[in-house]
Design a protein around this motif. Structure first.
Motif, mmCIF file in Angstrom:
data_model
loop_
_atom_site.group_PDB
_atom_site.id
_atom_site.type_symbol
_atom_site.label_atom_id
_atom_site.label_comp_id
_atom_site.label_asym_id
_atom_site.label_seq_id
_atom_site.Cartn_x
_atom_site.Cartn_y
_atom_site.Cartn_z
ATOM 1 N N ASP A 1 -39.015 52.792 -29.408
ATOM 2 C CA ASP A 1 -38.145 53.682 -28.640
ATOM 3 C C ASP A 1 -36.744 53.746 -29.256
ATOM 4 O OD1 ASP A 1 -40.115 54.313 -26.848
ATOM 5 O OD2 ASP A 1 -39.415 52.963 -25.264
ATOM 6 N N ALA A 2 -36.261 52.603 -29.756
ATOM 7 C CA ALA A 2 -34.946 52.602 -30.402
ATOM 8 C C ALA A 2 -34.939 53.539 -31.609
ATOM 9 C CB ALA A 2 -34.571 51.179 -30.823
ATOM 10 N N MET A 3 -35.983 53.479 -32.414
ATOM 11 C CA MET A 3 -36.065 54.383 -33.570
ATOM 12 C C MET A 3 -36.154 55.830 -33.111
ATOM 13 S SD MET A 3 -38.724 52.326 -36.031
ATOM 14 C CE MET A 3 -39.036 50.613 -35.622
ATOM 15 N N LEU A 4 -36.911 56.066 -32.041
ATOM 16 C CA LEU A 4 -37.078 57.416 -31.508
ATOM 17 C C LEU A 4 -35.736 57.995 -31.056
ATOM 18 C CD1 LEU A 4 -39.489 59.364 -30.884
ATOM 19 C CD2 LEU A 4 -39.454 58.443 -28.562
ATOM 20 N N CYS A 5 -34.842 57.120 -30.614
ATOM 21 C CA CYS A 5 -33.530 57.546 -30.112
ATOM 22 C C CYS A 5 -32.433 57.435 -31.159
ATOM 23 C CB CYS A 5 -33.151 56.701 -28.896
ATOM 24 S SG CYS A 5 -34.261 56.905 -27.486
ATOM 25 N N GLY A 6 -32.779 56.980 -32.365
ATOM 26 C CA GLY A 6 -31.771 56.823 -33.399
ATOM 27 C C GLY A 6 -30.827 55.665 -33.140
ATOM 28 N N THR A 7 -31.357 54.589 -32.537
ATOM 29 C CA THR A 7 -30.539 53.420 -32.211
ATOM 30 C C THR A 7 -30.945 52.259 -33.108
ATOM 31 O OG1 THR A 7 -30.465 54.169 -29.908
ATOM 32 C CG2 THR A 7 -29.766 51.901 -30.348
ATOM 33 N N PRO A 8 -30.129 51.870 -34.066
ATOM 34 C CA PRO A 8 -30.464 50.714 -34.908
ATOM 35 C C PRO A 8 -30.667 49.465 -34.056
ATOM 36 C CG PRO A 8 -28.675 51.969 -35.882
ATOM 37 C CD PRO A 8 -28.886 52.524 -34.506
ATOM 38 N N ASN A 9 -31.507 48.548 -34.541
ATOM 39 C CA ASN A 9 -31.823 47.354 -33.760
ATOM 40 C C ASN A 9 -31.576 46.093 -34.576
ATOM 41 O OD1 ASN A 9 -34.536 46.103 -34.848
ATOM 42 N ND2 ASN A 9 -34.832 48.336 -34.892
ATOM 43 N N VAL A 10 -31.369 44.999 -33.847
ATOM 44 C CA VAL A 10 -31.273 43.669 -34.439
ATOM 45 C C VAL A 10 -32.327 42.811 -33.749
ATOM 46 C CG1 VAL A 10 -29.813 41.645 -34.796
ATOM 47 C CG2 VAL A 10 -28.822 43.943 -34.933
ATOM 48 N N THR A 11 -33.237 42.245 -34.541
ATOM 49 C CA THR A 11 -34.364 41.529 -33.973
ATOM 50 C C THR A 11 -34.735 40.341 -34.868
ATOM 51 O OG1 THR A 11 -36.591 41.827 -33.016
ATOM 52 C CG2 THR A 11 -36.138 42.965 -35.095
ATOM 53 N N THR A 12 -35.841 39.703 -34.532
ATOM 54 C CA THR A 12 -36.363 38.553 -35.278
ATOM 55 C C THR A 12 -37.623 38.968 -36.044
ATOM 56 O OG1 THR A 12 -37.816 37.910 -33.466
ATOM 57 C CG2 THR A 12 -35.561 37.018 -33.437
ATOM 58 N N PRO A 13 -38.171 38.097 -36.890
ATOM 59 C CA PRO A 13 -39.449 38.412 -37.526
ATOM 60 C C PRO A 13 -40.579 38.638 -36.525
ATOM 61 C CG PRO A 13 -38.351 36.658 -38.737
ATOM 62 C CD PRO A 13 -37.544 36.872 -37.484
ATOM 63 N N ILE A 14 -40.528 38.004 -35.364
ATOM 64 C CA ILE A 14 -41.536 38.256 -34.323
ATOM 65 C C ILE A 14 -41.388 39.679 -33.803
ATOM 66 C CG2 ILE A 14 -42.182 37.707 -31.936
ATOM 67 C CD1 ILE A 14 -43.336 35.710 -33.825
ATOM 68 N N GLY A 15 -40.148 40.114 -33.570
ATOM 69 C CA GLY A 15 -39.925 41.471 -33.092
ATOM 70 C C GLY A 15 -40.391 42.521 -34.085
ATOM 71 N N ALA A 16 -40.135 42.263 -35.364
ATOM 72 C CA ALA A 16 -40.457 43.252 -36.393
ATOM 73 C C ALA A 16 -41.899 43.160 -36.882
ATOM 74 C CB ALA A 16 -39.510 43.079 -37.577
ATOM 75 N N GLU A 17 -42.636 42.124 -36.483
ATOM 76 C CA GLU A 17 -43.985 41.915 -36.999
ATOM 77 C C GLU A 17 -44.865 43.151 -36.791
ATOM 78 O OE1 GLU A 17 -46.560 38.104 -36.643
ATOM 79 O OE2 GLU A 17 -47.173 39.375 -34.959
ATOM 80 N N ALA A 18 -45.524 43.567 -37.840
ATOM 81 C CA ALA A 18 -46.487 44.679 -37.832
ATOM 82 C C ALA A 18 -45.837 46.032 -37.556
ATOM 83 C CB ALA A 18 -47.603 44.424 -36.813
ATOM 84 N N MET A 19 -44.507 46.081 -37.482
ATOM 85 C CA MET A 19 -43.855 47.348 -37.155
ATOM 86 C C MET A 19 -43.356 48.084 -38.384
ATOM 87 S SD MET A 19 -42.019 47.121 -33.515
ATOM 88 C CE MET A 19 -42.185 48.906 -33.503
ATOM 89 N N GLY A 20 -43.001 47.362 -39.426
ATOM 90 C CA GLY A 20 -42.438 48.004 -40.598
ATOM 91 C C GLY A 20 -43.391 48.015 -41.774
#
Length: 429
Positions: A310-329
């Motif tokens: 949703d953050a990407m859909l809204c153009g909102t950069p995010n700060v997360t952990t490897p767990i948050g980013a897992e399988a997303m990029g």
């Protein structure tokens, strides 16, 4: 002569709430994909109605409440005679799988896993153990980057993993939202690849201009409070990450939104510290579009994260952990920052908040990532093609899955007798 429309029965763990959780949003994306095919859909669930339930009837989807351990379901499904039955999470397959097989043996049985609950729970236990051993530690790198073999060893002896993966074997196809979890199942649990289909979040890539840096303000975090990883992230922000951000940006404000806000979360609200617990967002995309940074410091979890999509859909950069980013990029730059401890998360959040050029670059990277990995125009037809191919070759597909056949033979018998005993007991009360 026109062929009759394919009939789909969904057995939901809960009624879908797309504005409350990523799982609810993913279910609605699947239903919408089926609707584009002209399929006749019935959604059923033994759960009570939630506060934010989607209006399925407005979409032309029939709704039916069902009961656990009640043979009335047998009459219902026999009359409906679905071509495809979709179990929403493995618990529904455990409860109703044997009834589906008995009444509609030729229906394609599909499992929507949402995420691997056994992986999420095993990671939660690993975090608990780590916090006991290092109560004052802030470095969680050992938790964030284990090899798949280590994940397997963590899960393999748990009852939950045995139940969940048995359900995957018993179904004809399991929809996996995470390609990392597909690798884990194939490489470590030796699940045949033919039983798994990658079905991530399915979204229409944004084409309109995003709100620019100058029109954004504040940090935002969002997530259903009933989901344990989200609650843990709120506590970590409150105790460790947010104080470090405020040291560097004394006027910074963090707005935390989430469905089903419990009193323990409301009690964390502190306007003087810029820590605002805001309850449920009527329009999550609207509040996301107004924020400058999305914070998602997840210390455990599984699947992929709807809040980051949703953050990407809204153009909102995010700060997360490897767990948050897992399988997303993928192998391209992440639209924000990925860090492994509180000081690094805070530093990255402050730097991104203040750097207009880097922020704008991250915004565009999010748009491109959505187009590469989450395009509904690609994943919707791929899902339909997978299900239709499996239906055409169902006898051979099941014959090749002997382990699944064996598990159904034994597990369904025990589940059937237990369910019938409970039903008889309930009648005599």
């Amino acid at each position: 002569m026109n062929q009759p429309a394919t009939k789909v029965l969904v057995i939901g763990y809960v009624w879908p709430e797309p504005r409350s959780s990523a799982a609810g949003g993913h279910m609605m994306q699947i239903l919408e994909t089926f609707l584009t095919q002209g399929w006749d859909i019935t959604f059923s669930s033994p759960a009570a109605l939630g506060e934010h339930k989607a209006d399925l009837a407005a979409l032309g989807i029939a709704e039916c409440a069902i009961e656990l351990n009640n043979s009335s379901f047998d009459d219902f499904i026999c009359e409906l005679a679905p071509d495809i039955v979709l179990f929403d999470r493995f618990m529904m397959e455990e409860q109703f799988g044997w009834r589906v097989e008995k009444c509609c043996p030729h229906a394609l049985r599909v499992l929507e896993t949402s995420d691997l609950q056994s992986l999420r729970d095993a990671r939660h236990q690993r975090l608990r153990d780590h916090l006991k051993a290092h109560p004052d530690g802030e470095d969680f790198s050992a938790l964030f980057t284990p090899a798949l073999k280590q994940e397997f060893q963590l899960m393999a002896d748990t009852d939950l993993a045995k139940r969940e993966i048995a359900a995957i074997y018993r179904c004809d196809i399991s929809l996996m939202i995470s390609d990392v979890e597909i690798r884990l199942l194939i490489e470590q649990f030796k699940v045949p690849a033919a039983l798994l289909h990658w079905c991530p979040l399915m979204m229409q890539p944004p084409t309109a201009a995003f709100a620019p840096f100058e029109d954004r303000a504040h940090f935002l975090s969002i997530g259903n409070f009933r989901h344990a990883p989200n609650w843990d992230a709120v506590l970590w922000m409150k105790n460790s990450v947010w104080p470090l951000i405020r040291q560097q940006l004394p006027g910074a404000q963090l707005h935390i939104y989430g469905a089903y806000t419990p009193p323990k979360a409301t009690a964390l609200h502190n306007a003087a510290q810029g820590f605002h617990v805001m309850n449920w967002a009527e329009d999550a995309l609207q509040v996301m579009s107004a924020a400058r940074i999305c914070l998602a410091p997840l210390r455990f979890g599984a699947g992929i994260k709807g809040k980051l999509a949703d953050a990407m859909l809204c153009g909102t950069p995010n700060v997360t952990t490897p767990i948050g980013a897992e399988a997303m990029g993928d192998d391209q730059p992440w639209p924000g920052a990925i860090e492994q401890n509180a000081p690094a998360l805070a530093a990255a959040a402050v730097a991104l908040y203040q750097d207009r050029e880097r922020w704008t670059q991250a915004q565009e990277q999010g748009r491109q990532l959505l187009a590469r990995r989450y395009d509904q125009a690609l994943h919707g037809p791929a899902l339909v093609a997978c299900l239709e191919q499996c239906r055409r070759n169902l006898a051979a597909h099941r014959r090749d899955n002997f382990t699944g056949s064996m598990l159904r033979h034994h597990a369904h018998k025990s589940t059937q007798y237990m369910s019938q005993w409970i039903e008889a007991k309930n009648r005599n009360l």
